[in-house]
Scaffold this active site. Structure first.
Site, PDB file in Angstrom:
ATOM      1  N   PHE A 134     -10.054  -7.673  15.365  1.00  0.00           N
ATOM      2  CA  PHE A 134     -11.102  -8.119  14.455  1.00  0.00           C
ATOM      3  C   PHE A 134     -12.224  -8.779  15.251  1.00  0.00           C
ATOM      4  O   PHE A 134     -11.976  -9.601  16.120  1.00  0.00           O
ATOM      5  CB  PHE A 134     -10.492  -9.118  13.473  1.00  0.00           C
ATOM      6  CG  PHE A 134     -11.432  -9.636  12.419  1.00  0.00           C
ATOM      7  CD1 PHE A 134     -11.740  -8.864  11.311  1.00  0.00           C
ATOM      8  CD2 PHE A 134     -11.991 -10.895  12.528  1.00  0.00           C
ATOM      9  CE1 PHE A 134     -12.587  -9.342  10.329  1.00  0.00           C
ATOM     10  CE2 PHE A 134     -12.841 -11.383  11.554  1.00  0.00           C
ATOM     11  CZ  PHE A 134     -13.148 -10.606  10.451  1.00  0.00           C
ATOM     12  N   ASN A 161      -7.755 -18.351  10.566  1.00  0.00           N
ATOM     13  CA  ASN A 161      -8.693 -17.423   9.929  1.00  0.00           C
ATOM     14  C   ASN A 161      -7.893 -16.169   9.587  1.00  0.00           C
ATOM     15  O   ASN A 161      -7.849 -15.217  10.360  1.00  0.00           O
ATOM     16  CB  ASN A 161      -9.853 -17.091  10.869  1.00  0.00           C
ATOM     17  CG  ASN A 161     -10.827 -16.101  10.246  1.00  0.00           C
ATOM     18  OD1 ASN A 161     -10.845 -15.915   9.038  1.00  0.00           O
ATOM     19  ND2 ASN A 161     -11.628 -15.453  11.072  1.00  0.00           N
ATOM     20  N   PRO A 162      -7.223 -16.180   8.423  1.00  0.00           N
ATOM     21  CA  PRO A 162      -6.290 -15.105   8.090  1.00  0.00           C
ATOM     22  C   PRO A 162      -6.991 -13.913   7.459  1.00  0.00           C
ATOM     23  O   PRO A 162      -8.185 -13.980   7.114  1.00  0.00           O
ATOM     24  CB  PRO A 162      -5.389 -15.786   7.055  1.00  0.00           C
ATOM     25  CG  PRO A 162      -6.347 -16.687   6.313  1.00  0.00           C
ATOM     26  CD  PRO A 162      -7.318 -17.194   7.365  1.00  0.00           C
TER      27      PRO A 162
END
Length: 290
Positions: A102, A197-198
């Site tokens: 990500f 920060n899932p």
């Protein structure tokens, strides 16, 4: 022509201004959100100069032009700018990123900064769903934490995380799943700051092509309501934090009430606070273990 300039070098060069203008038009037509900025960043990357020096750069060589046009074409296909550059800026860091991890977002710098402000010298800090390591490495870079543990489940993301963490001796990379209630059992009751920060975008939410085609889905989507990972993270944090320890969780902008409500409902946290990002959208929630 100045006497020091070789004739072939002049023939090999194209004026940069119209090249940038054409690239900006191409990216605009492709729906890129910041076409001029992206064109300039790609040009600076190819020319190996800071973006600010483009103002005094008149020409671009043929080989550089070919590479630039290739990168612009990739950006027009909505390949993330950071994948094309090979790095993503995060606070004071340049992180290696690419397929399988990500891309860290600027808004996450706010959560990292909040955690950094609460990290005392000698502290133990945990970063869950670490991805590229952005939060963990920012903490290691800007504090005197004794130990920073970066946890990531994805094997593909772990390769990027380990690469980025290689120069940070205080950072320990852990392959683990945040939904495992026994994760980091040896740290139970001893963590000073826990940040996460899932994946939190509700399933089915429309996202830009840069996200849908390039960010790993498991790092973006968090179940039907977007809270499938946040719920176990809160439960795990209550086990890992010391009394008085701090928790910060980033969330979707539709979760401005839901995540603080989950923290309140847990019953073990105090000082539950909702935080907006710089655009005024709900972005993260924080709390303290009672």
């Amino acid at each position: 022509m100045p006497s020091h300039e070789h004739p072939r070098e002049s023939a090999d060069r194209t004026r940069l201004a119209p090249v940038l203008a054409a690239a900006t038009s191409e990216l605009t037509a492709a729906g890129v959100a910041s076409p001029r900025v992206d064109a300039e960043l790609l040009a600076a990357h190819v020319l190996d100069v800071p973006r600010g020096r483009l103002l005094i750069t008149d020409t671009i060589r043929a080989a550089e032009l070919a590479r630039f046009r290739s990168l612009v074409a990739g950006r027009a296909r909505r390949v993330p700018l950071q994948h094309l550059l090979g790095t993503a800026a995060f606070r004071h860091l340049e992180l290696a990123v690419g397929d399988g991890v990500f891309v860290p977002r600027p808004e996450t710098e706010l959560l990292a900064g909040w955690g950094i402000e609460r990290t005392a010298p000698g502290a133990t800090v945990v970063d869950l769903c670490s991805g590229s390591g952005a939060i963990a490495l920012a903490v290691a870079d800007e504090t005197e934490a004794a130990r920073v543990v970066a946890v990531e489940r994805s094997e593909a993301a772990l390769r990027w995380l380990r690469r980025n963490a290689a120069d940070f001796p205080s950072v320990r990379v852990e392959h683990g799943d945040v939904t495992d209630p026994d994760l980091l059992a040896e740290l139970r009751g001893g963590v000073d700051v826990l940040l996460c920060n899932p994946p939190y975008v509700p399933d089915g939410t429309p996202v830009p092509p840069e996200v849908s085609d390039h960010d790993p889905a498991e790092a973006v989507f968090g179940g039907g309501d977007g809270l499938e990972i946040i719920r176990p993270v809160i439960a795990l944090a209550a086990k890992l934090l010391r009394p008085g320890g701090w928790l910060g969780i980033e969330h979707d902008d539709v979760h401005g009430a839901a995540v603080p409500a989950l923290l309140d409902a847990d019953g073990r946290f105090t000082e539950v606070t909702a935080h907006d990002d710089l655009t005024g959208r709900p972005r993260y929630a924080t709390a303290r273990l009672g």
